[in-house]
Design a protein around this motif. Structure first.
Motif, PDB file in Angstrom:
ATOM      1  N   SER A 127      51.449  31.880  68.996  1.00 15.34           N
ATOM      2  CA  SER A 127      50.402  30.852  69.032  1.00 15.34           C
ATOM      3  C   SER A 127      49.081  31.456  69.492  1.00 15.34           C
ATOM      4  N   ASN A 128      49.110  32.134  70.628  1.00 13.41           N
ATOM      5  CA  ASN A 128      47.896  32.716  71.178  1.00 13.41           C
ATOM      6  C   ASN A 128      48.145  34.157  71.596  1.00 13.41           C
ATOM      7  N   PRO A 129      47.213  35.062  71.300  1.00 15.92           N
ATOM      8  CA  PRO A 129      47.357  36.413  71.818  1.00 15.92           C
ATOM      9  C   PRO A 129      46.907  36.449  73.273  1.00 15.92           C
ATOM     10  N   PRO A 130      47.354  37.406  74.103  1.00 22.05           N
ATOM     11  CA  PRO A 130      48.337  38.426  73.751  1.00 22.05           C
ATOM     12  C   PRO A 130      49.765  37.877  73.750  1.00 22.05           C
ATOM     13  N   HIS A 131      50.601  38.468  72.922  1.00 20.04           N
ATOM     14  CA  HIS A 131      52.003  38.072  72.838  1.00 20.04           C
ATOM     15  C   HIS A 131      52.784  39.350  72.543  1.00 20.04           C
ATOM     16  N   THR A 162      54.444  35.795  76.475  1.00 21.49           N
ATOM     17  CA  THR A 162      53.100  35.402  76.070  1.00 21.49           C
ATOM     18  C   THR A 162      52.138  35.566  77.239  1.00 21.49           C
TER      19      THR A 162
END
Lengths: 167, 578
Positions: free
Chosen positions: A126-130, A145
């Motif tokens: 969904s959102n970096p960083p991952h 995440t």
């Protein structure tokens, strides 16, 4: 409609539980910094662990994480044989900047370009960083995440577990 | 309802029925969920005196992918009950927003359902989804990808784009829904992968070309709307050793629309970038010219609705709260832009580099308008007049009208094992009248600076302090503002901001922050924006609770960034993936 909603959510939840089993890397082809195709499902590191991180040139915590990882990366490679692929989700706004940023910051990782977010979607980021950890048999065994200072320690503990299992 | 239950049951049965041992073994399921919920409160201090009956906003999605060898399929379920403030009201609703099924054996790939793809840099075709913006222009239809030989990729797409919750079938579409059909094809040839003797060559080259057209019905009473509008693009990437060059040119035939004020001029776009990089040093120069290149599958579409293409902005993306208040957005009717970015690391072990090296970055970007000259059309001198050719534009002329400029310099330094400092200076020029539509408001010319210091208490705990300031050259305390124009001066003038974050790796983050518009020319806008945030992360699950006032911008806490609209109240975000 409400019942259908409830049913669908239940179904999603059930599949979620079922999916606790380890999954493979998806059949998605990205390009490296030289424009060469790299099929993610075929990534291999001779039975040693692989780390895949999602980042972008405009994501401050990602840059922090990769600066921190870069400081310890060579030690990790020596100790566990791990290989790190940093997947940039920069789109056409900033693809041209990826290589200059990576080189300018002196990072030693293999960089892949996910310009169309294909891998991001396939791996449900969904959102970096991952960050994902893949074991020697190509299964995703751990993911995380976000990044806070010192977060690389947890990743390293997980890498050690995977590396030991192999021996 | 019964039909649905039947469908689910049948699907389930097929699932179990097909449970031959090998099939099950190869079956894999993964997915993700996210829910963003806000509770809104009245806050006279920042002019929220009426919630308009809206106390809650909830955006949520759940998505599941199924893969089995070369086959994969997935669904995404979305709920906006109702949508959070700052998101389009058309999103309000619940339903299955997206589904797809793909078979890809490397030689041929076929997808039916909702398609996300782009040709080249997206100048003529790009469909994508951005949750934090509530934006999704997926193409529902079919796509075929062929890879006949190494290094050659041919793609074809066909379908109709997502328009919030509007139905896709012609007979179900409402009378004012003029969405057309989008068709496109693209071919790319990478010489290095295709010609064996070039496989390991220092010289790299790839070529590509695309054609996209929309077929729309002419519903206008005043103008002849072309029923087929075509756009084409060609691109070239070259590399030699540490050098890389890439360019793309796009052309679109006449396409009168609400965005371009129904003029019949053709559209053009050109982008190019040149970069040099070696270990410790990287530089890139980018230029861009666009003219009348808004391309939508509905000619009455507004804002970002139903964009078929994507015109990339090429300026620096700021993530700290003060500089990100003035983020440039692309002007669809034309602009000329250039950017230079340099990254350099002073090596470890030198006097200035110290033990860890010192990272420096410089960026400069500027965007100006294109020049538009009046022309003769049907015996009349016209400029931008509806129904005419609009204007003529010299390809290489740059208008004196500057939209945006950003010059910034950044230093990033690990001082020792425990201390880390990051600082940036930004000089900003932002034509708020053009970009945000505040007619008559003076340009934002500001100096912005921040210092971001991290102290590692021990292996697990750390403290981070962020101090920011924004100082406008012209608009600050004492600047005369007419009573009737007051609204245009919200957020104007000088700002100070501070954030303190305490993190316990890898799970917890606590932060408090304040943004203060202390130098606003209008006394009642000199507000504080206090927020407190707690984030808990466990593996791929993140729970974030925050309370206070939020002004518009990008917020990064607990290591994750997203854009947020202005509000006062409590926000809860839960996301997970598996």
């Amino acid at each position: 409609m409400k019942k259908l909603t409830a049913l669908l959510l239940l179904a999603l939840f059930a599949t979620g539980l079922y999916a606790q089993s380890k999954t493979d890397l998806p059949n998605v082809t990205l390009k490296d910094l030289n424009g060469k195709d790299v099929n993610i499902a075929k990534l291999s590191n001779n039975g040693k662990p692989i780390v895949i991180t999602f980042w972008a040139t405009w994501c401050a915590p990602c840059i922090k994480e990769h600066n921190a990882l870069n400081d310890v990366y060579q030690d990790w490679v020596d100790e566990t044989g791990v290989k790190l692929y940093a997947v940039s989700i920069d789109d056409s706004r900033s693809t041209a900047k990826v290589k200059p940023v990576v080189e300018g910051k002196g990072w030693d990782f293999d960089i892949l370009l996910d310009v169309n977010s294909d891998l991001k979607r396939a791996m449900n980021v969904s959102n970096p960083p991952h960050t994902f950890l893949i074991d020697g048999s190509g299964k995703i065994v751990w993911q995380h995440t976000g990044y806070v200072e010192g977060g690389e320690e947890e990743l390293y503990e997980e890498i050690l577990k995977v590396a030991k299992k192999k021996k | 309802m019964q039909k649905h239950i039947l469908l689910v049951t049948v699907l389930a049965l097929i699932g179990f029925g097909a449970s031959a041992q090998s099939f099950l073994e190869n079956s894999q399921v993964n997915g993700s969920f996210q829910t963003d919920a806000q509770y809104y409160m009245l806050d006279k201090g920042i002019d929220i005196t009426d919630l308009n009956g809206k106390k809650f906003g909830i955006n949520g999605f759940g998505k599941v992918n199924y893969t089995n060898g070369n086959f994969s399929a997935g669904i995404r379920f979305e709920a906006f009950l109702p949508e959070m403030n700052g998101f389009r009201s058309e999103l309000n609703g619940v339903g299955l927003a997206n589904f797809y099924a793909t078979y890809d054996n490397g030689f041929i790939g076929v997808t039916v359902g909702d398609i996300y793809d782009q040709f080249g840099s997206g100048l003529v075709f790009r469909t994508y989804e951005e949750w934090s913006l509530g934006m999704d222009n997926a193409l529902r239809g079919a796509r075929v990808v062929l890879r006949p030989t190494n290094g050659v990729t041919i793609k074809g797409v066909y379908g109709r784009q997502r328009f919030f919750w509007a139905p896709y079938l012609e007979r179900e579409m409402s009378a004012d829904d003029y969405r057309g059909i989008v068709r496109g094809a693209d071919a790319e040839w990478d010489l290095n992968q295709s010609i064996p003797s070039m496989n390991d060559s220092k010289f790299r080259m790839s070529l590509g070309g695309s054609f996209v057209s929309k077929k729309q019905a002419d519903q206008s009473l005043f103008y002849y709307i072309p029923e087929n509008v075509g756009a084409a693009a060609a691109r070239l990437n070259l590399g030699y050793g540490n050098w890389a060059f890439s360019t793309e040119y796009a052309y679109k035939i006449n396409d009168p629309s609400a965005i371009n004020n129904f003029i019949y001029k053709e559209g053009q776009a050109l982008m190019a970038s040149l970069s040099y990089s070696q270990k410790g040093f990287g530089a890139v120069l980018q230029v861009k010219r666009t003219d009348n290149m808004s391309f939508k599958s509905m000619y009455t579409g507004k804002q970002n609705d139903l964009d078929i293409n994507f015109i990339p902005p090429i300026n620096y993306t700021h993530t700290h709260s003060l500089p990100s208040m003035y983020t440039y957005s692309t002007q669809p009717n034309g602009e000329m832009a250039a950017q230079l970015q340099v990254n350099y690391t002073i090596p470890k072990g030198t006097a200035l580099g110290g033990k860890y090296g010192t990272k420096l970055a410089f960026n400069m970007s500027q965007v100006n308008d294109i020049v538009r000259d009046s022309i003769m059309d049907n015996g009349q001198m016209v400029i931008n007049k509806k129904g005419s050719l609009g204007y003529a534009s010299d390809f290489f002329a740059i208008s004196k009208h500057r939209f945006f400029r950003d010059i910034n310099f950044e230093i990033d330094k690990r001082i020792n094992k425990d201390w880390h400092v990051n600082a940036q200076y930004i000089n900003l020029y932002y034509d708020i009248e053009t970009i945000e539509g505040h007619a008559g408001a003076p340009v934002v010319q500001a100096n912005i600076g921040f210092v971001d210091v991290t102290y590692k208490i021990n292996k697990k705990q750390s403290l981070r302090l962020e101090l920011q300031g924004l100082w406008e050259n012209e608009v600050h305390k004492g600047y005369e503002v007419e009573e009737s124009e007051k609204k245009d001066y919200q957020k104007r003038g000088d700002w100070a901001a501070a954030l303190l974050e305490y993190t316990i790796s890898p799970h917890w983050s606590f932060s408090i922050a304040d943004k203060w518009n202390y130098g606003n020319p209008v006394e009642e806008y000199r507000d504080h924006y206090f927020t407190g945030t707690v984030t808990y992360i466990h593996d791929a699950t993140r729970v974030m609770l925050s309370g206070g006032r939020q002004s518009e911008g990008v917020v990064c806490v607990g290591g994750v960034c997203r854009t947020v609209p202005a509000s006062s109240g409590v926000t809860l975000t839960v996301s997970t993936s598996f």
